[in-house]
Structure formats: C-alpha cells, structure tokens
Design an enzyme around this catalytic site. Sequence first.
Site, PDB file in Angstrom:
ATOM      1  N   ASP A  38       0.813  -1.226   0.000  1.00  0.00           N
ATOM      2  CA  ASP A  38       0.000   0.000   0.000  1.00  0.00           C
ATOM      3  C   ASP A  38       0.847   1.277   0.000  1.00  0.00           C
ATOM      4  O   ASP A  38       0.603   2.197   0.794  1.00  0.00           O
ATOM      5  CB  ASP A  38      -0.921   0.045   1.235  1.00  0.00           C
ATOM      6  CG  ASP A  38      -1.610  -1.269   1.519  1.00  0.00           C
ATOM      7  OD1 ASP A  38      -1.933  -1.988   0.559  1.00  0.00           O
ATOM      8  OD2 ASP A  38      -1.835  -1.572   2.707  1.00  0.00           O
ATOM      9  N   GLU A 208     -11.118  -0.689  -3.114  1.00  0.00           N
ATOM     10  CA  GLU A 208     -10.350   0.032  -2.096  1.00  0.00           C
ATOM     11  C   GLU A 208      -9.214   0.803  -2.768  1.00  0.00           C
ATOM     12  O   GLU A 208      -9.107   0.847  -3.997  1.00  0.00           O
ATOM     13  CB  GLU A 208      -9.773  -0.956  -1.079  1.00  0.00           C
ATOM     14  CG  GLU A 208      -8.836  -1.993  -1.699  1.00  0.00           C
ATOM     15  CD  GLU A 208      -8.459  -3.123  -0.754  1.00  0.00           C
ATOM     16  OE1 GLU A 208      -9.136  -3.287   0.280  1.00  0.00           O
ATOM     17  OE2 GLU A 208      -7.480  -3.838  -1.046  1.00  0.00           O
TER      18      GLU A 208
END
Length: 326
Positions: A38, A208
Amino acid sequence: MKYITSSLLLLLAFSSFAQSTKTINQYGNPIFEGWYADPDATVFNNKYWVYPTYSSKYKEQVFLDAFSSDDLVKWKKHPHVLDTSAVKWANKAMWAPAIVEKDKKYYLFFGANDIQNDNEVGGIGVAVADKPEGPFKDHLGKPLVDKFHNGAQPIDQFVFKDKDGQYYLIYGGWKHCNIAKLNKDFTGFLPFDDGTIFKEITPDKYVEGPYMFIKNGKYYFMWSEGGWTGPDYSVAYAVGDSPFGPFKRVGKILEQNDTIARGAGHHSVIINKKKDKYYIVYHRRPIGDTDGNHRVTCIDEMNFDTNGNILPVKITNEGVKAEKLK
C-alpha cells in the site's frame, strides 16, 4: 614479490567487481527489502519519499516506516516514523499511510484497528511532524473518521489537493468510496453546500485504495479492485471533470504477470512535472509465495496515449532507471 603483487591486483579487481555488482543490484523491483504494501509515494524538497504499510499480521502492524531516495534507485530507510505508542487509540492494523505537506508541516493520515462496525474504536487518524521523516505525533488524540459513512469502511485514505488549494480526504474500503472536504488545520471537515460531509463517488468495480491526480485539466481517479490476497487484485481508473465525478470506469491498467509477480495493486503515482514523467508505485507478490502478507513495493513507468488514456503498465523486474529531480 611478483606473486604477491599479482594476488593483490586480483583481489582489488574482485573487490571492484563486487562493488559494481552491489550497485547494479540496487536497481530493480522490489525497490527496497522487506514485506511492504500500500505505498504512498510523493516528493518533498527534491527527494522522493515512499510511505508503505508494514505487511504482517494485524497485531504486528503497530508502526509505519518510510523510505527516501534522491534517484528512485537507492533508498534510505527511516524506521518507525510513527507507531502506536504515539497514538493511544490505535493498537493494530496500522495501514495505508497517506502524507501531505501544508504550511511547513507534514500530515500523515493512516488507518488503524480495522474496525468492522460503528461500535469499535478506530478508523482514520492523522499524525503531524516538522519533517517528512518524523517523528510524527497524534494530531487529534482520536480518529478523524471513526464511523461507516455510505457503507465505506474508514481505511485506505488519500489526501487530494485541488486546483483551488482545497484539500479533500478520499477514502474507503468494502467497495465504497467517499470524498470529504478537509478544514484548514486537518482537524475535521467542512460541509458541502447541501450540508453533507461525506459524498460517495464509488465507480464500477471499486474495492479500495483510491488515488487521484490532475492531468491536462482532467481528474484521473484510480483504485484497486479484486481481492487483496488473490490473483485478481489490480488497478483500474476513470476520468472526470471534477473530484466529485461522475466517474465512469475506463478499465484496468495494472495487473499481475504470471512470469513476474502476482496480485499487483494498491498504488500511488510519482509525477516528475519538469520531465512530464509518471511512475506508478505499487505492491505485488512474489511468484510461488502463498503467504497473504508477503507483499513487496515496486515501481514502473506509467505512460499515456495521445488521447490521454493511461496505457497498461508493464510490470518488470528491472523497475526504472535513476531519475533525479534536480
């Protein structure tokens, strides 16, 4: 004596080769060692920075490291720029940092505790520091977003600065994405004209990891879709005329390659404005590795066609060449 001299020369030659090999091996993907996912990549003071999730079991995700580079090739680790000892309400699952500089302060947004409903403590927090390497301290003493709004789990936050200087928080898991207008000191939100705080901007197939940038007056909205532990994890995008859309899905631009890596996704973008170069920074899984937390941070070039469409990214083992900002 002649034998000693020859041996010494051979040793020096080998040392030189070893050193050159070490330097060469600094090129390529992943860009630094360790399990990291991420990544939020940005530029501060003519230096590249990457802020990733430490990819491990939730109870072990109690800190965030950062990495800096002058050239996208050699990276310096800055350990524990933030950890839960500085955030009393956070105790696990410190995820997906997003950082922005404003008024000579650095604000690090993060998710924590992986809350599953409105009755649990956690959500999206904010930390602040005087330097990009920290140390960061809790800005609010509580989460900035601690509830589910429009069905969005309060994780995977991104801070977007619009052309007029307004900052927005764009976030959301569980297949819903919200946008909210941040106030001047990032302690809360300003209502939209209709009185609402959180507007949903979820495009088709969104899961997401939202990200947004402006190019040629258009708003490029990107996100991750598929399952984060599965081979279908990937990045898609849409284009709109404002940060509120509407955003119609264009298609995928980043996905796995069976010969290189699996599950490529949850990205950010580095933009070298002077050279009009775009780099996508993302995580992926090594071939053959079945541990869900074994994710590594990588970088590859991102290009556009003449109509402004993002071309499919070719994921590589080589990564990118050295590129200084100055």
